[in-house]
Design an enzyme around this catalytic site. Structure first.
Site, PDB file in Angstrom:
ATOM      1  CG  ASP A  84     -30.103 100.158 -41.511  1.00 20.33           C
ATOM      2  OD1 ASP A  84     -30.206 100.261 -40.382  1.00 20.33           O
ATOM      3  OD2 ASP A  84     -29.761 101.276 -42.340  1.00 20.33           O
ATOM      4  CD1 TRP A 109     -29.106  95.468 -48.328  1.00 24.59           C
ATOM      5  CD2 TRP A 109     -30.920  96.095 -48.013  1.00 24.59           C
ATOM      6  NE1 TRP A 109     -29.255  95.398 -47.020  1.00 24.59           N
ATOM      7  CE2 TRP A 109     -30.557  95.722 -46.560  1.00 24.59           C
ATOM      8  CE3 TRP A 109     -32.350  96.471 -48.085  1.00 24.59           C
ATOM      9  CZ2 TRP A 109     -31.394  95.806 -45.567  1.00 24.59           C
ATOM     10  CZ3 TRP A 109     -32.888  96.511 -47.150  1.00 24.59           C
ATOM     11  CH2 TRP A 109     -32.722  96.160 -45.720  1.00 24.59           C
ATOM     12  CG  ASP A 128     -37.037  97.209 -45.766  1.00 19.31           C
ATOM     13  OD1 ASP A 128     -36.040  96.443 -45.049  1.00 19.31           O
ATOM     14  OD2 ASP A 128     -36.506  98.455 -46.108  1.00 19.31           O
ATOM     15  CG  ASN A 157     -27.565  98.931 -45.195  1.00 23.39           C
ATOM     16  OD1 ASN A 157     -27.361 100.020 -44.958  1.00 23.39           O
ATOM     17  ND2 ASN A 157     -27.281  97.962 -44.298  1.00 23.39           N
ATOM     18  CG  ASP A 158     -28.061 103.322 -44.537  1.00 17.78           C
ATOM     19  OD1 ASP A 158     -28.099 102.471 -43.424  1.00 17.78           O
ATOM     20  OD2 ASP A 158     -26.871 103.960 -44.169  1.00 17.78           O
ATOM     21  CB  ILE A 159     -33.125 102.841 -49.370  1.00 17.33           C
ATOM     22  CG1 ILE A 159     -31.638 103.772 -49.704  1.00 17.33           C
ATOM     23  CG2 ILE A 159     -33.965 103.319 -50.016  1.00 17.33           C
ATOM     24  CD1 ILE A 159     -31.155 103.564 -51.311  1.00 17.33           C
ATOM     25  CD1 TRP A 161     -34.076  98.825 -48.506  1.00 16.38           C
ATOM     26  CD2 TRP A 161     -34.220  99.092 -50.693  1.00 16.38           C
ATOM     27  NE1 TRP A 161     -33.088  99.149 -48.933  1.00 16.38           N
ATOM     28  CE2 TRP A 161     -32.886  99.058 -50.224  1.00 16.38           C
ATOM     29  CE3 TRP A 161     -34.599  99.010 -52.330  1.00 16.38           C
ATOM     30  CZ2 TRP A 161     -31.687  99.524 -51.374  1.00 16.38           C
ATOM     31  CZ3 TRP A 161     -33.474  99.143 -53.142  1.00 16.38           C
ATOM     32  CH2 TRP A 161     -32.377  99.412 -52.718  1.00 16.38           C
ATOM     33  CE1 TYR A 170     -37.810  97.813 -42.525  1.00 17.31           C
ATOM     34  CE2 TYR A 170     -37.953  98.919 -40.361  1.00 17.31           C
ATOM     35  CZ  TYR A 170     -37.295  97.971 -41.043  1.00 17.31           C
ATOM     36  OH  TYR A 170     -36.287  97.026 -40.413  1.00 17.31           O
ATOM     37  CB  THR A 173     -35.090  93.841 -42.597  1.00 14.00           C
ATOM     38  OG1 THR A 173     -35.558  95.259 -42.504  1.00 14.00           O
ATOM     39  CG2 THR A 173     -34.522  93.696 -43.934  1.00 14.00           C
TER      40      THR A 173
END
Length: 183
Positions: A84, A109, A128, A157-159, A161, A170, A173
């Site tokens: 994601d 993750w 990330d 995966n929606d955080i 990281w 960010y 990834t």
């Protein structure tokens, strides 16, 4: 022309002064300082909170439907089954390394992805890359195959990281194969 500007600046100056005096009469310094302090503390705490990078109700995200499962630049690449975010391979890095000027997140993750070429399941670590602004031209993928609920941090995966890094911005990834998944 000079007189015109002198008059204009005088009018602006008097209007600003009148507004400042009116505000000063209606609000106190302590009240203003208290509100400013709360606002400042709140904005300083914002980067500490994890945030959701999913598209919310717009879950039509780029999966590249019908793409090649062997093309690492496609969202349909088999190793991107739980990715994601932006692909680092289209953001200045590679599939396994962050672009220059960014660093891998300290937390990640893990997904279990099936390689269609050999029929085996592999553990894939998604890190990330942090510290650089996102690139508009990079490929964004949203795939959540076999994703776990959000309360299981290491499986979701929606955080953002990057929250564990010094620079929390960010960028993209990477997806690194860790090994074979046990049957």
């Amino acid at each position: 022309m000079s007189k015109f500007f002198d008059r204009l600046f005088t009018v602006i100056d008097k209007t600003a002064e009148a507004g400042a005096r009116k505000t000063a009469m209606q609000t106190g310094r302590r009240s203003f300082l208290a509100k400013a302090g709360v606002a400042l503390a709140g904005t300083m705490a914002m980067p500490l909170l994890p945030f959701d990078r999913s598209l919310g109700g717009l879950a039509m995200a780029a999966t590249g439907a019908g793409g090649d499962v062997n093309d690492e630049y496609s969202c349909d690449y088999w190793r991107h089954c739980a990715l994601d975010g932006n692909l680092c391979s289209t953001s200045g890095g590679t599939m396994t390394s962050c672009p220059p000027g960014s660093e891998a997140s300290k937390v990640a993750w893990v997904g279990t992805c099936r390689n269609p070429n050999d029929g085996k399941d592999y553990l894939v670590s998604y890190n990330d890359c942090c510290g650089k602004a996102s690139v508009a031209s990079s490929t964004f993928c949203f795939r959540s195959e076999r994703e776990r609920p959000g309360y299981r941090m290491g499986l979701h995966n929606d955080i953002n990281w990057c929250m564990a890094n010094t620079n929390k911005g960010y960028h993209c990834t990477v997806s690194v194969v860790v090994g074979l998944a046990d049957a």
